[in-house]
Design a protein around this motif. Sequence first.
Motif, PDB file in Angstrom:
ATOM      1  N   PHE A  31      18.530  -9.113 -56.812  1.00  0.00           N
ATOM      2  CA  PHE A  31      19.026 -10.492 -56.893  1.00  0.00           C
ATOM      3  C   PHE A  31      17.980 -11.331 -57.633  1.00  0.00           C
ATOM      4  O   PHE A  31      16.804 -11.317 -57.274  1.00  0.00           O
ATOM      5  N   ASP A  32      18.433 -12.061 -58.640  1.00  0.00           N
ATOM      6  CA  ASP A  32      17.466 -12.887 -59.374  1.00  0.00           C
ATOM      7  C   ASP A  32      18.144 -14.146 -59.906  1.00  0.00           C
ATOM      8  O   ASP A  32      19.177 -14.065 -60.562  1.00  0.00           O
ATOM      9  N   ASP A  33      17.552 -15.301 -59.641  1.00  0.00           N
ATOM     10  CA  ASP A  33      18.127 -16.528 -60.204  1.00  0.00           C
ATOM     11  C   ASP A  33      17.346 -16.990 -61.448  1.00  0.00           C
ATOM     12  O   ASP A  33      17.558 -18.095 -61.947  1.00  0.00           O
ATOM     13  N   ASN A  34      16.458 -16.119 -61.927  1.00  0.00           N
ATOM     14  CA  ASN A  34      15.767 -16.320 -63.215  1.00  0.00           C
ATOM     15  C   ASN A  34      15.079 -17.679 -63.358  1.00  0.00           C
ATOM     16  O   ASN A  34      15.290 -18.400 -64.331  1.00  0.00           O
ATOM     17  N   LYS A  35      14.232 -17.996 -62.377  1.00  0.00           N
ATOM     18  CA  LYS A  35      13.407 -19.205 -62.501  1.00  0.00           C
ATOM     19  C   LYS A  35      11.954 -18.826 -62.245  1.00  0.00           C
ATOM     20  O   LYS A  35      11.340 -19.278 -61.265  1.00  0.00           O
ATOM     21  N   PRO A  36      11.383 -17.960 -63.089  1.00  0.00           N
ATOM     22  CA  PRO A  36      10.006 -17.521 -62.835  1.00  0.00           C
ATOM     23  C   PRO A  36       9.007 -18.622 -63.135  1.00  0.00           C
ATOM     24  O   PRO A  36       9.318 -19.557 -63.879  1.00  0.00           O
ATOM     25  N   SER A  44       3.500 -13.988 -73.246  1.00  0.00           N
ATOM     26  CA  SER A  44       2.577 -13.633 -72.163  1.00  0.00           C
ATOM     27  C   SER A  44       1.675 -12.499 -72.646  1.00  0.00           C
ATOM     28  O   SER A  44       2.066 -11.705 -73.500  1.00  0.00           O
ATOM     29  N   HIS A  45       0.489 -12.471 -72.075  1.00  0.00           N
ATOM     30  CA  HIS A  45      -0.558 -11.595 -72.618  1.00  0.00           C
ATOM     31  C   HIS A  45      -1.151 -10.679 -71.558  1.00  0.00           C
ATOM     32  O   HIS A  45      -1.076 -10.962 -70.367  1.00  0.00           O
ATOM     33  N   GLY A  46      -1.774  -9.598 -72.051  1.00  0.00           N
ATOM     34  CA  GLY A  46      -2.580  -8.751 -71.174  1.00  0.00           C
ATOM     35  C   GLY A  46      -1.844  -7.586 -70.553  1.00  0.00           C
ATOM     36  O   GLY A  46      -2.406  -6.904 -69.699  1.00  0.00           O
TER      37      GLY A  46
END
Length: 306
Positions: A31-36, A44-46
């Motif tokens: 389940f994911d509401d995609n608000k990270p 994003s790096h690394g």
Amino acid sequence: MILDCAVIGGGPAGLNATLVLGRSRRKTILFDDNKPRNAVVSASHGFITRDGTDPQEFKRMAHAEISKYPDVRIEKQRVHRINKENNLFQVETENGEVYSAKKIILATGFKEVLPDIPRVKEFYGKSLFSCPFCDGWELRDRPLAVITNDPRGLHMAKMVSNWTNDLIIFTNGNKLFSLEEQALLQSYGIRINEKKIATFIGEDGMLHNIQLEDGTTVLREGGFITAEWKQAASFGSTLQYTLNEHGGIETDSWQRTNTEGVFACGDTRMAGPSQLIIAAAEGSMAAMSVNAALIEEKFNQDKQHA
Ligand SMILES: Cc1cc2nc3c(=O)[nH]c(=O)nc-3n(C[C@H](O)[C@H](O)[C@H](O)COP(=O)(O)OP(=O)(O)OC[C@H]3O[C@@H](n4cnc5c(N)ncnc54)[C@H](O)[C@@H]3O)c2cc1C
């Protein structure tokens, strides 16, 4: 249908957990509401092989990989409530749907609470960040700021000094450092500005100056903020897991919480450095742990039947 596992949260922690569960033939819903919390950045790096990747592209690639495994499904909705009844978990979504699962992996991450300074959100994720290991390289050798109103500012300033020799700590009206700490910082050329910040000045998220309430401006091209953290979701009142001193969900090294059947991974643990690759690794560990628990339960049941 009773799921083997419900994974709540589809950042790198939940995505990697789901991948490993799918490969273990476990009936799983993510389940994911995609608000990270990294929704504000475009790179994003690394993360080896993914250095510089847009987080949404990272997620798209992860969904494509996960969809190869027939036992897993992704539901793009928010989980509202989780109850435990007779060793089964009832997972209720915001649409009112209810799913039953034997195990739960919490991978819901956390949210930053930025200092209450006008325009801060325009710059956060573009030239102001929270983790020098993630974004220090992009800001290297520039005039930088550490913006802080708590003692973590000292540690942050020491870290950031690795990427620039031109560093000012802005305490936004607070007196934070002892005389000894001030002398230490001074000896490394790190300046402290204790005036209150009026606003940030720049264009398209790129910082040019910090304006202070006394009307002066200080040239700064970027920096790092020691933001407050709070859970992005909380199921503690019904699941009864223990929190650590930062408000993160406490687990052992197998990602097990102290509530039987509930596992946690990634930022929601608030237990040290917070990075995509660390969250993904913990997700993998949580999935292996779920799998191991289900296998043990099966063998124990089979023993009783024999
Ligand atoms: C500005 C910024 C820049 C960063 N840059 C980097 C970088 O360059 N490199 C790096 O390694 N790390 C970086 N990070 C840190 C990185 O984003 C986190 O460490 C990582 O995203 C943590 O992954 P996670 O899966 O634990 O949580 P998240 O990525 O936050 O994912 C949690 C997911 O769960 C979902 N969710 C929450 N509650 C619910 C619910 N109740 N129901 C359903 N879904 C729910 C959220 O919507 C979200 O999609 C950065 C962070 C910030 C803020």
